[in-house]
Write an enzyme that holds these catalytic residues in place. Structure first.
Site, short mmCIF file in Angstrom:
data_model
loop_
_atom_site.label_atom_id
_atom_site.label_comp_id
_atom_site.label_asym_id
_atom_site.label_seq_id
_atom_site.Cartn_x
_atom_site.Cartn_y
_atom_site.Cartn_z
N GLU A 189 0.83 -1.20 0.00
CA GLU A 189 0.00 0.00 0.00
C GLU A 189 0.87 1.25 0.00
OE1 GLU A 189 -3.53 1.92 2.89
OE2 GLU A 189 -2.37 0.18 3.54
N LYS A 202 -9.41 3.25 -2.14
CA LYS A 202 -9.73 2.64 -0.85
C LYS A 202 -11.04 3.18 -0.29
CE LYS A 202 -7.39 1.55 3.55
NZ LYS A 202 -6.14 1.78 4.32
N CYS A 217 -5.78 -2.81 1.73
CA CYS A 217 -5.64 -2.96 3.17
C CYS A 217 -6.95 -3.18 3.91
CB CYS A 217 -4.88 -1.75 3.73
SG CYS A 217 -4.11 -2.05 5.35
#
Length: 269
Positions: free
Chosen positions: A41, A111, A144
């Site tokens: 990430e 994200k 994530c």
């Protein structure tokens, strides 16, 4: 059969040139042997920003030098690459994962779920995880904390994803109990087993502005068991394993059950 790799790397927001060299060097090492390489990430920048102004200074658009370098290597090595990017999206900042193949950017995932203070810097995405038909199978990039939400993962799996590629920065908040794996790794295994998909996690390592990282990179099969890793320690680690994406097509749990057919949404409230 394909070969997939996860690169666990030390990144340092105060050493941009060194961090990028490590990312691209790892890609050049792994890509000749791998059909898919997953990088951490925010691999373009590092994670522990002092404020939004620093993040803005370090962010890049999708046609910037970082994605361009990844795309060029994907063409040169003939592989798929998934990596984290601090993306400048107009006047917004995004914590994104890009998927490139054959020199082209095929997909970007922004994200959706902000961890910690990320919401003070990044604008969250609100789109489903893309499921990309690559030459090696159907790959879904996500970032994530997104991996911890069954609804998001199930959406990708129900749309045909065979493999989830997850760049992560798992912060370490103390060691797990003796003999236990980090709970982040257990969650990744659970998501693979719950939805009968492969999960490839590329974590990071090192210390950045006092923040330690789990360093739990892992490649998990559709049965929920690791095929490679988890990394034994938060140190540079490269995982490489051969797998058959078609195994993720079988959603049966023995002769009587099926992960999707058994669902009874009316009972879930």
């Amino acid at each position: 059969m394909i070969t997939v790799a996860a690169a666990q790397l030390p990144l340092d927001i105060t050493d941009q040139a060194g961090s990028r060299d490590r990312v691209l060097d790892a890609l050049d090492r792994l890509a000749p042997a791998a059909d898919l390489v997953v990088l951490p990430e925010l691999a373009s920048s590092g994670y522990v920003f002092t404020d939004g102004a620093e993040a803005l200074r370090l962010a890049e658009p999708l046609d910037g030098p970082f994605v361009t370098a990844l795309a060029e290597r994907s063409r040169r090595h003939g592989c798929v690459v998934v990596a984290g990017l601090a993306e400048r999206d107009g006047d917004r900042l995004r914590n994104s994962a890009v998927l490139v193949e054959g020199g082209e950017l095929l997909a970007v995932h922004r994200k959706v779920h902000a961890w910690g203070t990320e919401a003070a810097i990044f604008t969250a995405g609100d789109e489903p995880v893309p499921v990309v038909a690559t030459t090696i199978g159907r790959v879904a990039p996500l970032v994530c904390y997104d991996l911890e939400f069954p609804e998001l993962v199930q959406s990708a799996a129900r749309r045909g994803a065979q493999l989830l590629a997850a760049p992560v920065n798992w912060p370490a908040d103390g060691a797990p109990p003796a003999g236990e794996r980090p709970v982040d790794v257990i969650r990744a295994q659970a998501m693979a087993a719950m939805h009968r998909v492969f999960v490839v996690v590329a974590d990071r390592c090192g210390v950045e502005r006092g923040q330690h990282w789990v360093g739990g990179s892992v490649i998990v099969g559709p049965d929920g068991y690791p095929l490679a890793g988890p990394a034994a320690a938060p140190v540079p680690t490269e995982l490489l394993v051969e797998l058959d994406p078609a195994l993720a097509e079988d959603k049966r749990l023995g002769p009587h059950n099926h992960v999707f057919a058994d669902r009874r949404p009316a009972a879930y409230g």
